[in-house]
Write a protein that holds these residues in place. Structure first.
Motif, short mmCIF file in Angstrom:
data_model
loop_
_atom_site.label_atom_id
_atom_site.label_comp_id
_atom_site.label_asym_id
_atom_site.label_seq_id
_atom_site.Cartn_x
_atom_site.Cartn_y
_atom_site.Cartn_z
N PHE A 58 2.64 98.49 18.41
CA PHE A 58 3.20 99.76 17.93
C PHE A 58 2.17 100.87 17.96
O PHE A 58 1.02 100.69 17.56
CB PHE A 58 3.71 99.60 16.49
N SER A 59 2.57 102.03 18.47
CA SER A 59 1.66 103.17 18.53
C SER A 59 2.45 104.46 18.64
O SER A 59 3.53 104.49 19.22
CB SER A 59 0.74 103.04 19.75
N THR A 60 1.91 105.51 18.03
CA THR A 60 2.41 106.85 18.33
C THR A 60 1.76 107.31 19.63
O THR A 60 0.90 106.63 20.18
CB THR A 60 2.08 107.82 17.19
N LEU A 61 2.18 108.48 20.14
CA LEU A 61 1.68 108.97 21.42
C LEU A 61 0.93 110.28 21.20
O LEU A 61 1.53 111.35 21.18
CB LEU A 61 2.84 109.18 22.40
N PRO A 62 -0.40 110.21 21.04
CA PRO A 62 -1.15 111.42 20.70
C PRO A 62 -1.15 112.47 21.80
O PRO A 62 -1.48 113.62 21.53
CB PRO A 62 -2.57 110.89 20.44
N TRP A 63 -0.84 112.08 23.04
CA TRP A 63 -0.80 113.09 24.09
C TRP A 63 0.52 113.87 24.09
O TRP A 63 0.74 114.73 24.91
CB TRP A 63 -1.03 112.45 25.46
N ARG A 64 1.43 113.52 23.14
CA ARG A 64 2.68 114.27 23.00
C ARG A 64 2.75 114.87 21.60
O ARG A 64 3.63 114.55 20.81
CB ARG A 64 3.88 113.34 23.22
N THR B 111 -16.82 117.58 30.98
CA THR B 111 -17.19 117.35 29.58
C THR B 111 -16.01 117.54 28.64
O THR B 111 -15.75 116.71 27.76
CB THR B 111 -18.33 118.30 29.17
N ASP B 112 -15.28 118.63 28.81
CA ASP B 112 -14.14 118.90 27.92
C ASP B 112 -13.02 117.89 28.14
O ASP B 112 -12.34 117.49 27.20
CB ASP B 112 -13.62 120.32 28.15
N PHE B 113 -12.82 117.51 29.40
CA PHE B 113 -11.81 116.49 29.68
C PHE B 113 -12.14 115.20 28.92
O PHE B 113 -11.29 114.63 28.24
CB PHE B 113 -11.75 116.16 31.18
N MET C 222 -11.10 111.48 22.18
CA MET C 222 -10.46 111.72 20.88
C MET C 222 -9.05 111.14 20.85
O MET C 222 -8.64 110.51 19.87
CB MET C 222 -10.45 113.22 20.58
N ASP C 223 -8.29 111.34 21.93
CA ASP C 223 -6.93 110.81 21.96
C ASP C 223 -6.92 109.29 22.09
O ASP C 223 -6.05 108.62 21.52
CB ASP C 223 -6.13 111.45 23.10
N LEU C 224 -7.87 108.73 22.83
CA LEU C 224 -7.96 107.28 22.92
C LEU C 224 -8.32 106.67 21.57
O LEU C 224 -7.79 105.62 21.19
CB LEU C 224 -8.98 106.88 23.98
N GLU C 225 -9.20 107.33 20.82
CA GLU C 225 -9.55 106.83 19.50
C GLU C 225 -8.36 106.90 18.55
O GLU C 225 -8.18 106.04 17.68
CB GLU C 225 -10.74 107.61 18.94
N ALA C 226 -7.49 107.91 18.74
CA ALA C 226 -6.26 107.99 17.95
C ALA C 226 -5.32 106.84 18.28
O ALA C 226 -4.45 106.48 17.47
CB ALA C 226 -5.55 109.32 18.21
N LEU C 227 -5.50 106.23 19.45
CA LEU C 227 -4.74 105.05 19.85
C LEU C 227 -5.46 103.75 19.48
O LEU C 227 -5.12 102.68 19.96
CB LEU C 227 -4.50 105.07 21.37
#
Length: 442
Positions: A79-85, A165-167, A173-178
């Protein structure tokens, strides 16, 4: 209702989930999904219990139209939310297992192939861990619409040469949210090429993570106006993208590959596991480097492995033993690339290594020279052979290897080979720009 499902329902309620994505992969490892609208969060309990019917005949490598009904059952642990959305906080996702309607696991489900291999050796007390290093390119377009690297950076460069760098910051950050445990991110050797490494884990969780990793990175970078590819060799004359796989076996909480009483601090099991990887390397390449393009990466001169040998710390060999010892003792296989299906690749690597342990396959002495500097006749005198140089050679090696065929199972093996024969035939009959430039004036 179990505590786990109760916590999931509470989290869905907290996030205001309105849609649930049920995700799985086809034989290539390409994500597929269905989205279910939810009236109330506790609906998910019935979906987890009963699953959802879908048409399996439309998924490459699955079933024919006369036996099309299959069932998706969500794995609660995924189960996971989708931080890229972020604009759709009401969306969550489960990775699913695929079943026949009568309740049996579907033999063509790549996730099942890996679970079956893991179960086979878990009964002997083994836990198989994998730490992959998937590389990728961030791409842009020039004025003529040609695909180009998004920057001119090189290995470990910093801004302004490294424009990623920014990418990478956003991606990490989004991967850590996952719940990824990201260890390091950096610019790779080729222009526009990057690597983000995450901590090793149990093989099934890691395979799920590779699929999520690729999906998340593509989605995040797309929202930033660029494109990502995990194609092994997108640019001639530049390094390709690999997915080196660090592997270890644990038993009773201890690393089976570690033995403090040997000169190298590697156990007999570690050496035999390496022996299995080397013996089955030609067939493994069909699964771990599964595209026509994969073999344009596996050539001398670009740091990719070509020769079937192992070495301590030696990055020119197919198998490398990193310097870490104790819990961190591991074996690195350098041939896989990120176009592979991680479920199938991990299952095949595990079976190859365990075949080495069970049959006490001696890998011989380590190779500590730079094998790229030796000629093929010199290497053959040393007993070092080469990996397949094409998909055609690789799938013929697979045809002759009962261990790797067994790892895939009859259904997946037959479908995989059917697809690879067609892929090679489609490639070999095409005429490319290179041929026109080279031969048109004949």
């Amino acid at each position: 209702m179990s505590d786990k499902i109760g916590k999931i329902i509470a989290k869905m309620d907290e996030c205001g989930v309105k849609f649930v994505r049920l995700q799985f992969v086809d034989i290539h490892g390409k994500p597929k999904n269905m989205a279910i609208p939810l009236v109330r969060p506790d609906q998910i309990e019935d979906i987890i219990k009963d699953g959802l019917l879908f048409d399996g005949s439309s998924i490459e490598g699955f079933v024919d139209i006369n036996e099309s009904d299959l069932v998706l059952k969500p794995d609660p642990d995924t189960f996971s939310t989708l931080p890229w959305r972020p604009e759709e906080k009401g969306v969550c996702r489960f990775i699913c297992d695929v079943y026949w309607p009568e309740g049996k696991p579907f033999e063509g489900d790549p996730r099942y192939v890996l679970k079956k291999a893991l179960d086979k050796y878990s009964h002997l007390g083994y836990e198989y861990n994998v730490g992959p290093e998937p590389e990728f390119f961030i791409l842009d377009q020039d004025e003529d619409g040609n695909i180009i690297p998004h920057d001119c950076g090189a290995y470990f460069d910093v801004e302004p040469v490294d424009q990623g760098t920014d990418f990478r910051r956003k991606l990490v950050m989004d991967l850590e949210a996952l719940n990824f445990d990201v260890e390091v991110s950096h610019h790779e050797v080729a222009p526009g090429q990057h690597e983000i490494d995450f901590k090793f884990d149990k093989a099934l969780k890691t395979a799920d993570a590779v699929i999520t990793f690729k999906q998340a990175i593509k989605a995040i970078v797309d929202k930033m106006g660029y494109m990502v590819t995990f194609m092994p060799k997108p640019f001639f004359g530049e390094n390709g993208s690999g997915m080196h796989c660090h592997q270890s076996l644990f038993k009773d909480g201890e690393n089976v590959f570690y033995d403090p009483d040997t000169e190298t601090q590697l156990s007999e099991e570690a050496m035999y596991f390496i022996g299995g990887l080397l013996k089955h390397a030609p067939a493994l390449s069909a699964v771990c480097a599964p595209t026509v393009n994969s073999y344009k990466r596996l050539v001398p001169g670009y740091e990719a492995p070509v020769y079937i040998a192992y070495g301590l710390k030696n990055r020119s060999t197919l198998v490398r033993i990193p310097a870490s010892r104790g819990k961190g003792t591991r074996v690195e296989l350098r041939m896989p690339d990120p176009s592979c299906n991680p479920y199938l690749a991990f299952a095949a690597m595990l079976e190859a290594g365990m075949n080495g342990i069970q049959n006490r396959i001696d890998p011989g002495e380590p190779t500590e020279i730079d094998v790229f500097e030796k000629s093929i006749p010199e290497l053959r005198e040393m007993g070092i052979e080469t990996l397949p140089s094409s998909l055609w050679e690789a799938y013929h090696a697979l045809e002759e290897d009962d261990v790797i065929k067994g790892a895939l199972g009859d259904h997946v093996y037959e479908k995989f080979m059917e697809i690879k024969h067609k892929e090679w035939d489609d490639y070999r009959v095409r005429v490319f720009k290179y041929e026109l430039e080279r031969y048109l004036d004949i």
